[in-house]
Design an enzyme around this catalytic site. Structure first.
Site, PDB file in Angstrom:
ATOM      1  N   TYR A   8      38.491  34.122  46.848  1.00 53.91           N
ATOM      2  CA  TYR A   8      37.712  33.444  45.818  1.00 53.91           C
ATOM      3  C   TYR A   8      38.611  33.291  44.590  1.00 53.91           C
ATOM      4  O   TYR A   8      38.365  33.874  43.539  1.00 53.91           O
ATOM      5  CB  TYR A   8      36.458  34.271  45.522  1.00 53.91           C
ATOM      6  N   GLY A  42      38.337  41.508  45.577  1.00 54.29           N
ATOM      7  CA  GLY A  42      37.469  40.563  46.283  1.00 54.29           C
ATOM      8  C   GLY A  42      37.057  41.099  47.638  1.00 54.29           C
ATOM      9  O   GLY A  42      36.686  42.272  47.780  1.00 54.29           O
ATOM     10  N   THR A  62      37.118  47.162  43.244  1.00 51.57           N
ATOM     11  CA  THR A  62      36.177  46.074  42.976  1.00 51.57           C
ATOM     12  C   THR A  62      34.918  46.694  42.385  1.00 51.57           C
ATOM     13  O   THR A  62      34.655  47.888  42.587  1.00 51.57           O
ATOM     14  CB  THR A  62      35.822  45.298  44.263  1.00 51.57           C
ATOM     15  N   GLN A 118      29.386  45.700  45.171  1.00 50.38           N
ATOM     16  CA  GLN A 118      28.939  46.539  46.285  1.00 50.38           C
ATOM     17  C   GLN A 118      29.141  45.815  47.620  1.00 50.38           C
ATOM     18  O   GLN A 118      29.596  46.404  48.599  1.00 50.38           O
ATOM     19  CB  GLN A 118      27.456  46.883  46.074  1.00 50.38           C
ATOM     20  N   TYR A 151      38.708  49.112  36.692  1.00 45.24           N
ATOM     21  CA  TYR A 151      40.101  49.406  36.305  1.00 45.24           C
ATOM     22  C   TYR A 151      40.130  50.471  35.212  1.00 45.24           C
ATOM     23  O   TYR A 151      41.081  51.231  35.081  1.00 45.24           O
ATOM     24  CB  TYR A 151      40.804  48.111  35.842  1.00 45.24           C
ATOM     25  N   CYS A 193      34.340  22.767  36.860  1.00 47.81           N
ATOM     26  CA  CYS A 193      35.616  23.501  36.813  1.00 47.81           C
ATOM     27  C   CYS A 193      36.716  22.667  37.463  1.00 47.81           C
ATOM     28  O   CYS A 193      37.833  22.600  36.939  1.00 47.81           O
ATOM     29  CB  CYS A 193      35.509  24.851  37.508  1.00 47.81           C
TER      30      CYS A 193
HETATM   31  C1  LIG Z   1      37.184  35.993  41.292  1.00 46.25           C
HETATM   32  S1  LIG Z   1      37.116  37.519  42.162  1.00 46.25           S
HETATM   33  C2  LIG Z   1      38.760  37.504  42.844  1.00 46.25           C
HETATM   34  C3  LIG Z   1      38.850  38.320  44.085  1.00 46.25           C
HETATM   35  C4  LIG Z   1      40.177  38.323  44.802  1.00 46.25           C
HETATM   36  N1  LIG Z   1      41.236  38.859  43.988  1.00 46.25           N
HETATM   37  C5  LIG Z   1      40.521  36.973  45.362  1.00 46.25           C
HETATM   38  O1  LIG Z   1      41.570  36.436  44.994  1.00 46.25           O
HETATM   39  O2  LIG Z   1      39.775  36.459  46.181  1.00 46.25           O
HETATM   40  C6  LIG Z   1      37.173  38.788  40.878  1.00 46.25           C
HETATM   41  C7  LIG Z   1      37.160  40.210  41.361  1.00 46.25           C
HETATM   42  O3  LIG Z   1      37.308  41.081  40.227  1.00 46.25           O
HETATM   43  C8  LIG Z   1      36.464  42.202  40.410  1.00 46.25           C
HETATM   44  N2  LIG Z   1      36.234  42.849  39.096  1.00 46.25           N
HETATM   45  C9  LIG Z   1      35.646  42.321  38.008  1.00 46.25           C
HETATM   46  N3  LIG Z   1      35.613  43.227  37.005  1.00 46.25           N
HETATM   47  C10 LIG Z   1      36.221  44.339  37.466  1.00 46.25           C
HETATM   48  C11 LIG Z   1      36.525  45.615  36.904  1.00 46.25           C
HETATM   49  N4  LIG Z   1      36.164  45.936  35.653  1.00 46.25           N
HETATM   50  N5  LIG Z   1      37.191  46.508  37.664  1.00 46.25           N
HETATM   51  C12 LIG Z   1      37.550  46.216  38.939  1.00 46.25           C
HETATM   52  N6  LIG Z   1      37.292  45.026  39.523  1.00 46.25           N
HETATM   53  C13 LIG Z   1      36.634  44.101  38.802  1.00 46.25           C
HETATM   54  C14 LIG Z   1      35.232  41.640  41.099  1.00 46.25           C
HETATM   55  O4  LIG Z   1      34.475  42.651  41.687  1.00 46.25           O
HETATM   56  C15 LIG Z   1      35.907  40.678  42.093  1.00 46.25           C
HETATM   57  O5  LIG Z   1      36.300  41.401  43.221  1.00 46.25           O
END
Ligand SMILES: C[S@@+](CC[C@H](N)C(=O)[O-])C[C@H]1O[C@@H](n2cnc3c(N)ncnc32)[C@H](O)[C@@H]1O
Length: 393
Positions: A134, A175, A195, A198, A224, A359
């Site tokens: 994503y 993700g 992530t 859930q 993070y 977008c």
């Molecule tokens: C747009 S998605 C991208 C996912 C993946 N990296 C990809 O390229 O398909 C954003 C990701 O950031 C994670 N995320 C958002 N805020 C976060 C946080 N504070 N700590 C850890 N992960 C976080 C979400 O759960 C999600 O998995």
């Protein structure tokens, strides 16, 4: 009364627009309108203190339709961005941010993230490709499918890390985990993905079992902010499409945290959407799509890096790749619109439709961009001296 309010507002716009009001009266504002707003019913009493938010809400609630191309619509919004900004202090956003407690705790962050990502893996799998990536894909040739381009993106991004067998890699915002599996199997590294979703967490757990990757891949449902340098120290870090969730105020905290869990000379590849305007807020997107989100500018990122001893090795824009990725998603979404409407309703259908199309157009027109920043923590004299390796298979 409502018509007069809209009329006063529309007269301020630069660029042509035609409006067919609910009583069928037509008015044209400026010459050569490329966009027609056709009201389908009379809207309720409205306030235009935050025009983009109000008009965006009226659109998704089907008070009007828009005729014309999405690019022309985005051009019109961008040309008139000062007029579309909230006119007074944005009390709605202040209330929303307070309610959701943006930036306050893991629970609040989780609420924001789960509102978006936990709409169901079934929903996302309708329009993402089978890797469930994503984020922006990487089209090496004009004929690459979305699936191929997402594989290319993972490969291109991992190459930038210069991974060595046995190293420890952290993926912040992993993700549905495809990059974790690729890194572990192709490069033989130990990977930790984090992530706040859930659904993503459960999916990755299942995949680890199915692919028998217990020894190499770990996933945690954590922010993070919870990373602890006493327990977590990595050779490399990657973060793709997550930084947009951090929020402007927490950017220094994010840099501090990542620098504390990365070994000296370690490599960090940060992939994020970038904006043109510092502090820019999009209240409609924040309300409906990405609560708590913020798009940083390149300048903001580059300026803060030296404070944490991050050195810039390479920066790459993938703007047109994201426009294409979003066009693919949008087409896939359209194919499944009956199913989506049945499950989530018509307002939701229109909301996500305009989000994906808007977008795509914004990337195409360059109102937003996307960058991969490859950084080292302090000096690294082992990293390849040229970037030719990026273009070898
Ligand atoms: C747009 S998605 C991208 C996912 C993946 N990296 C990809 O390229 O398909 C954003 C990701 O950031 C994670 N995320 C958002 N805020 C976060 C946080 N504070 N700590 C850890 N992960 C976080 C979400 O759960 C999600 O998995």
């Amino acid at each position: 009364m409502k018509k007069e309010l809209l009329d006063v507002f529309l007269k301020k716009l630069q660029g042509g627009i035609r409006v067919v009001y609910w009583d069928n009266e037509e008015r044209t504002y400026n010459n050569n309108p490329k966009i027609t707003i056709r009201f389908l019913k009379e809207p309720p009493l409205i306030s235009l203190d935050d025009p983009l938010l109000t008009l965006g809400d009226l659109y998704i609630e089907e008070y009007f339709d828009i005729e014309g191309t999405i690019e022309d619509l985005m051009e019109l919004l961008e040309t008139n961005k000062n007029i579309f900004r909230p006119q007074k202090k944005n009390t709605f956003m202040t209330t929303l941010n307070t309610t959701l407690g943006i930036g306050k705790s893991k629970e609040k962050d989780m609420k924001n993230i789960q509102k978006h990502y936990d709409l169901g893996n079934d929903f996302f799998s309708l329009w993402l490709d089978s890797s469930m990536c994503y984020s922006c894909a990487y089209f090496k040739t004009p004929t690459d499918s979305l699936e191929q381009a997402q594989r290319n993106k993972i490969s291109h991004s991992l190459k930038k890390l210069n991974l060595q067998k046995g190293e420890k890699l952290l993926d912040i915002g992993c993700g549905w985990g495809e990059l974790l599996f690729e890194a572990a199997t192709k490069y033989g590294v130990y990977v930790t993905g984090i992530t706040l979703s859930q659904e993503q967490f459960s999916h990755i757990k299942e995949q680890i079992e199915l692919r028998n990757l217990f020894e190499k891949v770990e996933v945690r449902l954590e922010s993070y902010e919870e990373l602890d340098p006493k327990k977590d120290l990595f050779d490399k870090i990657i973060s793709i499409g997550m930084f947009e969730h951090v929020g402007q105020k927490r950017i220094p905290g994010f840099m501090k945290k990542t620098s504390s869990v990365l070994k000296r000379s370690g490599i960090f590849m940060l992939h994020t959407i970038t904006g043109l305007e510092e502090g820019g807020q999009h209240s409609w997107m924040n309300k409906h799509i990405f609560p708590g989100g913020y798009i940083p500018t390149v300048r903001e990122i580059i300026n803060i890096l030296p404070d944490y001893d991050f050195r810039v090795l390479h920066v790459e824009s993938l703007r047109r790749h994201y426009a294409r990725t979003l066009e693919y998603w949008s087409k896939n979404y359209e194919t499944h619109k009956d199913e989506i409407e049945k499950k989530f309703g018509r307002t939701f259908l229109r909301m996500w439709d305009i989000y994906l199309k808007g977008c795509a157009a914004s990337f195409k027109l360059g109102f937003i961009d996307i960058h991969q920043f490859t950084l080292s923590l302090g000096i690294n004299n082992d990293y390849p001296e040229t970037f030719e390796f990026l273009y070898k298979d």
